[in-house]
Every structure is written in C-alpha cells, then in structure tokens.
Enzyme design. Structure first.
Site, PDB file in Angstrom:
ATOM      1  N   SER A 166       0.812  -1.215   0.000  1.00 54.06           N
ATOM      2  CA  SER A 166       0.000   0.000   0.000  1.00 54.06           C
ATOM      3  C   SER A 166       0.850   1.271   0.000  1.00 54.06           C
ATOM      4  O   SER A 166       0.306   2.368  -0.167  1.00 54.06           O
ATOM      5  CB  SER A 166      -0.933   0.012   1.212  1.00 54.06           C
ATOM      6  OG  SER A 166      -0.204   0.044   2.420  1.00 54.06           O
ATOM      7  N   LYS A 210      -6.164   4.851   8.121  1.00 54.30           N
ATOM      8  CA  LYS A 210      -5.032   5.620   7.609  1.00 54.30           C
ATOM      9  C   LYS A 210      -5.370   7.104   7.519  1.00 54.30           C
ATOM     10  O   LYS A 210      -4.564   7.960   7.924  1.00 54.30           O
ATOM     11  CB  LYS A 210      -4.624   5.076   6.240  1.00 54.30           C
ATOM     12  CG  LYS A 210      -3.997   3.683   6.308  1.00 54.30           C
ATOM     13  CD  LYS A 210      -3.684   3.135   4.928  1.00 54.30           C
ATOM     14  CE  LYS A 210      -3.015   1.776   5.023  1.00 54.30           C
ATOM     15  NZ  LYS A 210      -2.710   1.179   3.709  1.00 54.30           N
TER      16      LYS A 210
END
Length: 812
Positions: A654, A697
């Site tokens: 990611s 996040k």
C-alpha cells in the site's frame, strides 16, 4: 489532466438517516431470525440436512464471532423439529458374558418405563420368591425329601445290622462313625480281653466275618453321598419349580407390555432363566459369594437385572440438537466408569456413560473443530464412528494396547446423525489438504459471509435484528438515532460504506456496552449518544500505545512533517493492529536517485525488514519507470527507498504509490507537499489500486495534524477505488466540511504526483513528448542525462583500460 479536487464531505461517511425509521423505539418491532446476510450458508445447510447419503456432514467456516454457532443451531433446531423423535437406548446385562453388555433399542420414552418395570420386577420377586419358599407346600416337600433320605440311610444301616447278627457281630454307632463288635453266645459284646482268650481258629473266623461286614458297610456308606446328591437335585428341581411358579406370572405380565419389542422379550426370557437358576440369591438366608462385578451382598447380586438408560428422548419434540463444548475422547463416544472394590477397580454395565454421539444420534451434533483437534484421539474417534456408522465404547488404554486386563466391551450402537463442525477458513483448507478422509466425511462447506449489502432493505431489516438481539439479551430498546448510529458502526466494522458487518458478536458487544452507558445516564432507551460513547470508550481503553506513538511525532522524536515541501520525501500511511484495535500511523518515506543500472534498492528488504508483498510493490516501480521513460534505452538509474525510523517489519504494497512519488520527486527535483499523506498501490501501468484500512489511515494522519494544528492545507491522497470504503469519524467529516482537512482520490500516478508537487504531470503528445516543465518531462530528461553520463563513464573506463585484441592478454 486537471488537478484532483478534494472529495465532497458527503462521501466521507455514508450516514444512516434516522428519519427513515417509523418506530419510536425498537420495543415496537417484531422479532426476526438473527440469521442475517447468510443465504449461501442457509442453502448449504438445507442441502446437507436433506441429503441422506453418507458423508454429507457440514463444516461451517468463517471468522470467529460471525455467529456460526447461533446460526447453525437455529437452522438445525428448525429442521430437527420436523424430524421424528429417535429411539431410546439402554444397556442390560449379558448373562452369558457379563463383560459384553447388550444394547437394547426401545421407542422414545419407553426406556425409563422399562427401567422402572425391571426395578419393580426385582422388588416383587424379592417378596414373591421368599414367600413361595416359606409356604407349607414347599416346606412339606423338602421335609419329605429329607425324611426319605434319612429313611434310606436308616434302612441301609438296619439291614446291615440284621445281616451282622447271624455272624455274631453288632453294628455300633460311635462318634467316629460305624464299627462292628464281636458277640458271645449270649449276644453280649466281647471285650478285647475276652476276645484274646478265644481259640485261634475262632478268632480268625470272626476276623474274616468282620472284614466282610466292613466291606459291606463301606459299600453302603458310599451310597450316602449319592443319595444326598440325588436329594439335593430333587430339592433344586423343587426350587426351580417354586421359583418358576413365582416368576412366570410376573414375567408374563411384563412381556405383555413389550410384545412389540422382540429384543426386549428375548432379554426377559434370559432374565427369567437366570432368576430360576440363581433363585437362592433372592432368599434372605442365602450366603452369596462376592460377585465379580458390582457390590457384594444380595443387593449387589441383584444389580445384574438393572437397566442402564443412556439415551432418553422422553418428552422431546423432534430430533436432538447437541452442542458439545468439551469434545474429548470420552465425551464424544462415552465411557465405562469403574468403582473401587476391595482394593481393585471393577466395572459393570450400570457404569456405562453416554457420549455426545449417543445423545445426538438421530439428529445433529455441533462441534468446534479446533477443540476436537486439540483433544488427544478425539478426531480419530469421531471419524471412525462416522465411517462405521456405529458408536463403539472402548477405553483409550485398550484401544492403544496399553493394558491387557479384562474390561467391558459394550455392544456397539448404530449411529445416524449429521455432524456440523465450526471453524475458520484456514483450518478448513488445512484439513482438506492434510487429511484425505476429511473431505469424504464432510462434503458440505457452509461459508459464512462477514458482510452484507447495505441497501434500503438492509436498513429496514437490521433494526428488527437489533431489536431481537436486545430483547433476547435483556437490554434496553434503542431509539431511531441509536439504531442509525449502530448501523453506521457496522458499516465501519465492515470497512465499506456499501456493506454492513454480519459479525453478531461485535453487534452484541456494542449493544451491551451502549446499554451500560445508557443506564449510567439514567436513560430508559439507548440513544445515539450512548453508542458514540461506547465507540469512544473502546478507543480510549485501547489507545495507550497509539497515544504514545502520536506523542513521539508531536514532540519530534519521530520526524513527520505536516507542512512545507521536500524533494524525495513523502508521508506514507500504515495500519497497526493491536488485538481488535487498529489505527493508522504516518511514516516518512524517502528516496534518493543516482546513475545506475535500473535498480530500485529496497533498504527494508536488504535489511530483512521488508515482507514479500512490500518487495513485490518496490520491484514494480522499476518496471513502471523503464516502460514510461526509457523505452528506447536502458534505465540508467539506481534509486534507494527507505521507511525512516522504522525498526519493525514492513509488509504490504500500500506504500508503493508513495514510494513512486518520492522517486519521481527525486528525479524531477520537484518538492513534495508535506501537508499531504499518500496511500495506495500501483501497477506497472501507473494505475492506482485500492488498499485496506483506508479509514484508519486517513484518521491516523488527521490525528497527527490535529495535535499540531489543522491549517486547511493538510489532507490524505487515497485511491479512487477506496472512496466507497470511506466511513470516517464525525470529527474528520466536520473538519473537511469546514475546509480544515481534505481527502483526495486519485486513479493514476500522474494525478497523485501533480497534486503532491503542484506541477502538472504532463501527458505525452502524438510523438510521445511530454510538455516542457511537466513532472514527466523533468523525470524523462533526468533519466536521459543519467543514460548519457553512464555512457560517457563507460567510455572513459574503456579508454583507461584499453581494448584487447583477440588472443592478446592485457594483464600486467
């Protein structure tokens, strides 16, 4: 290509509108099944329940807490109520071999009746038999036999006495037995002195006669034991006659109650025969030997006529549904217990205890697969029973040949049931791979979904599910605002604004905790504020490590910039999972570039701190750079990537978008805005791919920025494919609505780098040329310069060493 715009605050969290609900509290809603979002599971279970062929047992797979047990139990109970009640089973004594008890099958509800009938029979025999033996008829018959014996013995003695008189002998009875004594002419017994004075010839004549008479006496005395034996046989036959008379009518009455059960009638016949043969054990005066099995004494001897009921389905409606929480060897197949007797352990059929297979036979047995596999030999015992379709009770020591002593071997009982194992997916696929018998015995997989579509139907059904769960667990009802907040939290747990979690344990815990806070505030219903407080308190209780990490960033111990612009440096985002609590954390990613051979050096991988997926993401970057910028020449660059101040394992791809942007910044010389953080993976064509944990996040970078100060320039760049997953906290959405925080969505690398550098990425024209001063043009120019420099360097190196002709050795 236009610069991406911040996402509208309305897409950052898809909130449930409480105005759509027409109830005041969930107390008004009807109850529904708690099986939600599991059509595949329901179809799989119905198929398995309908299949009568062997091997169609079920493995229900899914994550822990998704509601496997409650769902499976509910569906099994629904099907079991439509099935017939299975028969009862009991163990009885095997009179020919007590070590091998017999199993009797009787219709449901009749085992206990049979047990009580046998107890009553023994009780009645305990009075009827002694009464028969104490009667005048029996006593006179025995007296006659005894007198007859005495008469025969007396006649034999008198006959011998009469035959001795002509021979001048008298038969005398002494304490030591019988003896012959010589007589004189007057019929008086000769004393030894007088006998010694007789002539020698007369003495010899008397001695010869005495010898003959003694032989006749011995012959007669040898008849006495035979006569005694005959008399005892006649007494025993009389006992049988009396016992049969006392027993027959009782047994016949009992047989009339079980005329439809041949096995029971056969057993009653054996009981009758055994009672007649051992009638003395019913008599109070009998001195019984110590029995091999059971207690001593008369009561212990009569235990052999008991009935040990091991399966009693009296009063049941439909087939049984059994859940065994401790599926060890004995709890599954049953056991034969022992009792201490005179310093040894003895056992009999009355000590046989049933297992879960006995109780569930004819219905469903639900087991936790992990628990079965953790118990020694339980898994093999379960498979053996399913293969043979019978339950064989055998001690573990005997099955492992650890002991050689005599033990019980109960007759096996037929097995007819469906076993439903519960476990996670990994365990299911491991069993498929490692145990060849598993797939033959468990042919049906019921795969539990962890999410369901979030549509209008779900919004209308879930309040009823919440109401049902709250009612079953004795919790307060919820108002529409509380229900809407619960649904929002379920979407957050699913990590998708278009899905709802079907994790029933999480829903139950959420309702329980919200009920607690509502009670603390003195409210009669659970409101949105109570659910909000539940979520906040959960975070607070697990927030210690996260708070320390954010504190290190705030104090500058961990260096994260949230303002300014730096070349080759970008804020990446990762997710840390601690138990059931996960949170996002920003990490500084830096990149350096120089002349090289087309390699992207992953420092994390070189130091063995990078996982395979992270390494894969980094390797894709060199392919992207070569394909886009140096299609007609070698990629003459070496880049180094590192997660700064990272001292733990880095895994996942990611961060590949952030890493690529850092490389492009280093090559172009354009600084990256440090007020933005980036997450997303890329493929070889520059498309940005979705990642996991997007909510955590975004909120992680938001928290770091909020601790310093929200300036309105800060934000997070996410993949466009992750927009549908956004379910951000209210404070993040409010900050975005007020213009103090931004969330951008990008679909390609060019959008991300343009946003981060505030410079157009630049699209190639028909000739493949990028616009001047664009990011791509700068990168391409830098890589071409690297290629030229590399060529010049290689040429200088060749001139310095010279060129060798074929066959010429240039070594000095």
């Amino acid at each position: 290509m236009a610069e991406p715009k911040p996402l509208d605050p309305t897409v950052l969290c898809r909130s449930c509108d409480p105005q759509q609900f027409e109830f005041r509290t969930t107390a008004e809603l009807a109850e529904v099944d708690l099986v939600i979002g599991q059509p595949r599971v329901q179809d799989s279970l119905k198929f398995a329940m309908g299949m009568e062929d062997e091997g169609y047992n079920v493995f229900a797979l899914g994550s822990s807490g998704v509601g496997k047990l409650s769902t499976v139990r509910q569906l099994a109970v629904e099907d079991a109520t439509r099935r017939p009640v299975p028969a009862d089973w009991c163990y009885v004594n095997n009179f020919s071999d007590p070590a091998k008890p017999r199993a009797l099958r009787v219709p449901a509800g009749r085992a206990r009746v049979f047990q009580r009938d046998m107890e009553q029979l023994v009780e009645e025999l305990g009075s009827a038999i002694p009464a028969g033996f104490e009667g005048e008829h029996y006593q006179s018959r025995v007296h006659e036999l005894e007198e007859e014996l005495k008469e025969r013995q007396s006649s034999a003695i008198e006959g011998l006495r009469e035959r001795a008189k002509p021979r001048r002998f008298a038969l005398l009875e002494t304490p030591g037995g019988f003896a012959f004594a010589p007589l004189d002419d007057r019929g008086e017994v000769l004393s030894p002195e007088r006998f010694s004075k007789l002539p020698r010839a007369e003495q010899e004549q008397l001695e010869a006669a005495a010898k003959e008479l003694q032989q006749e006496l011995q012959k007669s005395l040898r008849q006495f034991p035979v006569w005694h034996k005959e008399m005892h046989a006649r007494v025993k036959e009389l006992n049988r006659e009396i016992a049969s008379f006392a027993v027959n009518h009782l047994i016949e009455a009992l047989e009339s109650s079980y005329h439809d059960l041949p096995h029971v009638l056969a057993y009653l016949g054996n009981v009758q025969q055994n009672i007649v043969e051992h009638v003395d054990q019913f008599l109070p005066r009998a001195e019984l030997p110590i029995p091999m099995l059971g207690d001593g004494g008369r009561a212990g001897a009569l235990e052999r006529f008991k009935v040990n009921v091991i399966v009693d389905n009296a009063g049941e409606v439909g087939a049984p549904v059994v859940y065994e929480d401790l599926p060890n060897y004995s709890n599954l197949i049953g056991r034969a217990e022992s009792r201490a007797h005179m310093g040894t352990l003895v056992s009999d059929f009355t000590l046989i205890k049933p297992g879960a297979l006995h109780r569930a036979s004819g219905g469903y047995l639900i087991l936790e697969a992990r628990k079965v596999l953790q118990q020694p030999f339980a898994w093999e015992a379960l498979k053996r029973s399913l293969r043979s379709r019978e339950i064989r009770i055998e001690s573990l020591e005997r099955s492992l040949s650890l002991v050689s002593t005599v033990s019980l071997e109960p007759e096996p009982i037929p097995l007819d049931l469906k076993v439903i194992l519960l476990g996670d997916r990994l365990l299911y696929y491991l069993l498929c791979e490692l145990d060849p018998e598993f797939i033959e015995l468990f042919k049906v997989a019921a795969d539990f979904e962890e999410t369901m579509d979030r549509d209008r139907e779900a919004h209308l059904r879930y309040p009823k599910v919440i109401a049902t769960m709250a009612r079953h667990e004795g919790l307060r009802a919820l108002d529409p605002g509380g229900v809407a907040r619960v649904i929002d939290q379920l979407a957050r747990l699913a990590g998708d604004a278009e899905k709802l979690s079907t994790h029933l344990r999480s829903l139950s815990d959420l309702l329980h905790e919200a009920d607690y806070w509502a009670g603390l505030e003195g409210r009669d219903v659970i409101t949105r504020a109570d659910v909000d407080r539940t979520v906040d308190q959960r975070i607070y209780r697990s927030d210690s490590i996260r708070a320390r990490m954010y504190e290190q960033i705030r104090r500058g111990t961990v260096m994260i910039d949230t303002a300014g612009a730096v070349v080759g440096q970008v804020n990446g985002l990762s997710v840390i999972q601690l138990g059931e609590f996960s949170f996002g954390r920003p990490s500084r990613i830096t990149a350096t570039t120089r002349i090289g051979e087309g390699e992207v050096l992953d420092i994390e991988r070189e130091t063995e701190l990078g996982g395979a997926l992270h390494s894969k993401g980094v390797l894709i970057l060199s392919s992207f750079l070569a394909a886009r910028y140096t299609r007609d020449a070698p990629l003459s660059m070496t880049a180094s990537l590192v997660f700064e101040q990272s001292y733990a394992m880095v895994e996942g791809d990611s961060a590949s978008l952030a890493e690529l942007c850092a490389i492009l910044s280093s090559l172009s010389g354009l600084p990256i805005d440090q007020s933005l953080a980036v997450t997303g993976s890329v493929n070889q064509h520059g498309a940005v791919q979705p990642i996991g944990g997007v909510n955590e996040k975004v909120e992680g970078f938001f928290n770091v920025c909020a601790q310093r100060e929200l300036t309105g320039t800060q934000g997070v760049v996410i993949p466009s494919a992750n927009v549908k997953h956004l379910m951000l906290r209210d404070e993040v959405v409010e900050a975005a609505r007020a213009g103090r925080f931004r969330v951008f969505a990008v679909a390609r690398v060019d959008e991300a780098i343009a946003l981060l550098t505030a410079t157009p990425a630049g699209a190639p024209d028909e000739s493949g040329t990028f616009p001047a001063d664009s990011v791509n043009a700068r990168v391409e120019q830098c890589l071409r310069e690297f290629g030229i420099a590399r060529s010049r360097f290689a040429a200088r190196g060749a001139n310095a060493t010279g060129s060798a002709e074929p066959g010429e050795d240039r070594r000095e």
